[in-house]
Design an enzyme around this catalytic site. Structure first.
Site, PDB file in Angstrom:
ATOM      1  N   ASP A  82      33.799 -82.461  25.391  1.00  0.00           N
ATOM      2  CA  ASP A  82      33.087 -82.796  24.070  1.00  0.00           C
ATOM      3  C   ASP A  82      31.765 -83.254  23.485  1.00  0.00           C
ATOM      4  O   ASP A  82      31.438 -82.805  22.888  1.00  0.00           O
ATOM      5  CB  ASP A  82      34.174 -84.059  23.765  1.00  0.00           C
ATOM      6  CG  ASP A  82      36.054 -84.144  23.958  1.00  0.00           C
ATOM      7  OD1 ASP A  82      36.176 -82.415  24.301  1.00  0.00           O
ATOM      8  OD2 ASP A  82      36.637 -84.312  24.792  1.00  0.00           O
ATOM      9  N   ASP A 131      40.350 -93.251  19.155  1.00  0.00           N
ATOM     10  CA  ASP A 131      38.794 -93.738  18.861  1.00  0.00           C
ATOM     11  C   ASP A 131      38.185 -93.421  17.659  1.00  0.00           C
ATOM     12  O   ASP A 131      37.572 -93.788  17.420  1.00  0.00           O
ATOM     13  CB  ASP A 131      38.298 -92.417  20.018  1.00  0.00           C
ATOM     14  CG  ASP A 131      38.494 -94.337  21.435  1.00  0.00           C
ATOM     15  OD1 ASP A 131      39.120 -94.997  21.072  1.00  0.00           O
ATOM     16  OD2 ASP A 131      39.107 -92.912  22.475  1.00  0.00           O
ATOM     17  N   ARG A 180      35.054 -99.554  21.832  1.00  0.00           N
ATOM     18  CA  ARG A 180      33.953 -98.449  20.300  1.00  0.00           C
ATOM     19  C   ARG A 180      33.583 -99.156  18.905  1.00  0.00           C
ATOM     20  O   ARG A 180      32.850 -99.242  19.139  1.00  0.00           O
ATOM     21  CB  ARG A 180      36.103 -98.089  19.638  1.00  0.00           C
ATOM     22  CG  ARG A 180      35.959 -97.215  20.668  1.00  0.00           C
ATOM     23  CD  ARG A 180      34.911 -96.231  21.821  1.00  0.00           C
ATOM     24  NE  ARG A 180      35.947 -95.133  22.610  1.00  0.00           N
ATOM     25  CZ  ARG A 180      35.684 -94.473  23.586  1.00  0.00           C
ATOM     26  NH1 ARG A 180      34.438 -94.942  23.709  1.00  0.00           N
ATOM     27  NH2 ARG A 180      36.138 -93.715  24.024  1.00  0.00           N
ATOM     28  N   SER A 188      40.710 -86.227  31.360  1.00  0.00           N
ATOM     29  CA  SER A 188      39.724 -87.096  30.044  1.00  0.00           C
ATOM     30  C   SER A 188      39.953 -88.579  30.971  1.00  0.00           C
ATOM     31  O   SER A 188      40.488 -89.408  31.136  1.00  0.00           O
ATOM     32  CB  SER A 188      39.866 -86.799  29.483  1.00  0.00           C
ATOM     33  OG  SER A 188      39.356 -88.026  28.401  1.00  0.00           O
TER      34      SER A 188
HETATM   35  N1  ARG Z   1      44.399 -94.365  24.919  1.00  0.00           N
HETATM   36  C1  ARG Z   1      43.290 -95.583  24.795  1.00  0.00           C
HETATM   37  C2  ARG Z   1      43.240 -96.338  23.516  1.00  0.00           C
HETATM   38  O1  ARG Z   1      43.775 -95.658  22.808  1.00  0.00           O
HETATM   39  C3  ARG Z   1      42.641 -95.305  25.332  1.00  0.00           C
HETATM   40  C4  ARG Z   1      41.760 -93.919  25.053  1.00  0.00           C
HETATM   41  C5  ARG Z   1      40.472 -93.370  26.565  1.00  0.00           C
HETATM   42  N2  ARG Z   1      40.382 -92.342  26.629  1.00  0.00           N
HETATM   43  C6  ARG Z   1      40.260 -91.165  27.023  1.00  0.00           C
HETATM   44  N3  ARG Z   1      39.583 -90.249  27.207  1.00  0.00           N
HETATM   45  N4  ARG Z   1      40.648 -91.434  28.578  1.00  0.00           N
HETATM   46  O2  ARG Z   1      42.671 -97.247  23.667  1.00  0.00           O
END
Ligand code: ARG
Length: 391
Positions: A13, A122, A93, A170
């Site tokens: 990405d 995110d 984040r 991912s």
């Molecule tokens: N779903 C999780 C969250 O919202 C983790 C997302 C992490 N991203 C990834 N590319 N695995 O906190």
């Protein structure tokens, strides 16, 4: 030309974003990778990718201490878990966004960009912080151009962009946990294959004997493992290692995302599971009935706020203060048994313990048991009256 700072990992990405920002947005791109414990290899991958792709400038910001001391520690004190997920990505984040803002200001950039799609959480977490803490413009190329993953791969090929090989899943990793999504995991009808796990041993490979571990806390924060004092980062790494060896910390869940989508998510959070379990075991010893009940409500709300991109919400700060106040007595030692994915407390000790062995013992003669009779009568007063009226 105006400058943009892109939160950069060197993955698909964000690599595609560099080119898009130059080509479609006519901007000069500064890439920045915030180290929250994703591992040396990942940091290097970002640096090499930034170099190959020719970003104007690349930053690596070591934010691990801050992440541990100002974010994870709060997560531990709050026992923060969203639907059973200890919020590894969600806690990191806001800090990443904060660090990117600092670089953008230093570089006199006019905008911040991120590589989030329009489906995940995110994008909310990054943008909530940017909107709260700066006046910078926000650019989300993948979302704005409505790109799919295969369109991104095609775009990368067409533009001769170098891509890292691991594109099946991912993955997001930091000190507090590892999350794995995508590929065949998207369908909850598929069993995850064993190879996706890196931090936790399978049932078969985990130790055949239970392992005892001792965690010591000071004001709600773990300070020692098995009698050895250490800083929080080192302690979390150690907890990840010990719990992971024993198969603790695999979470395979159907998660409810902010935008309402259900998604199958897999986490490896061995240290987080161990430390939160130990912390709760100690709280049981030192907090009052009412504190424990209220703490459970606070935990749920706290985790919800963190998950739902509300780090900037004043209630989050209010809860931190209330929790810190309670945590002043959450000091002491807990031992636990780890065995093939399970965690069970064995012993707990604290100078602030509200448990009194002399009071509770069956051998106690000091307490006059008869004193409680009157209390029982009053305790049941209203219920007894109601039932009699009903008759
Ligand atoms: N779903 C999780 C969250 O919202 C983790 C997302 C992490 N991203 C990834 N590319 N695995 O906190």
């Amino acid at each position: 030309m105006e400058k943009v700072v892109l939160a950069f990992s060197g993955g698909l990405d964000t690599t595609v974003c560099v080119k898009l920002l130059e080509e479609k947005y006519d901007l000069e791109v500064i890439t920045a990778c915030v180290d929250v414990g994703q591992g040396e290899e990942e940091i290097k991958k970002a640096e090499e990718m930034a170099d190959k792709i020719g970003s104007l400038k690349h930053y690596t910001i070591d934010a691990r201490e801050e992440f541990a001391n100002d974010y994870i520690s709060k997560g531990i004190k709050a026992n923060a878990e969203y639907e059973g997920y200890p919020l590894s990505t969600a806690l990191a984040r806001p800090l990443i966004a904060q660090k990117i803002i600092e670089i953008a200001e230093e570089e006199n950039a006019t905008a911040i960009a991120h590589g989030c799609t329009g489906k995940g959480n995110d994008q909310f977490r990054f943008e909530a912080v940017i909107l709260s803490m700066s006046d910078l413009k926000i650019i989300a190329p993948i979302r704005e151009l409505n790109l799919t993953r295969s369109e991104e791969i095609q775009y990368a090929k067409d533009h001769g962009l170098p891509l890292s090989s691991d594109k099946t899943y991912s993955i997001d990793e930091n000190i507090w946990g590892r999350s794995i999504e995508g590929g065949n995991l998207e369908d909850p009808a598929n069993e995850p294959s064993e190879e996706i796990y890196e931090w936790t041993a399978s049932y078969k490979d985990s130790k055949d004997e239970p392992e005892k571990v001792i965690i010591e806390f000071e004001e709600g924060v773990p300070i020692a493992i098995n009698g050895e004092m250490m800083g929080l980062i080192e302690l979390i790494n150690k907890a990840n290692e010990i719990a992971g060896f024993n198969g603790v910390g695999r979470v395979d869940m159907i998660e409810n995302r902010i935008i309402g989508l259900k998604s199958r998510e897999i986490y490896e959070v061995p240290g987080a599971k161990l430390l939160i379990a130990a912390h709760k075991a100690l709280e049981e010893l030192v907090l009052t009935t009412d504190e424990i009940r209220f703490k459970e409500l606070m935990s749920t709300i706290y985790a919800d706020l963190v998950y739902r991109a509300m780090w900037q919400e004043p209630l989050r700060e209010d809860l931190d203060q209330a929790i810190d106040n309670m945590q002043q007595r959450v000091s002491g030692k807990v031992s636990l048994k780890l065995f093939k994915g399970s965690i069970a407390p064995l012993t707990r000790e604290s100078p602030f313990s509200l448990h009194d062995i002399d009071d509770i013992s069956f051998e106690d003669k000091q307490t006059d048991q008869r004193e409680v009779e009157g209390m029982i009568k009053h305790h049941a007063l209203q219920a007894a009256k109601y039932q009699k009226l009903n008759k």
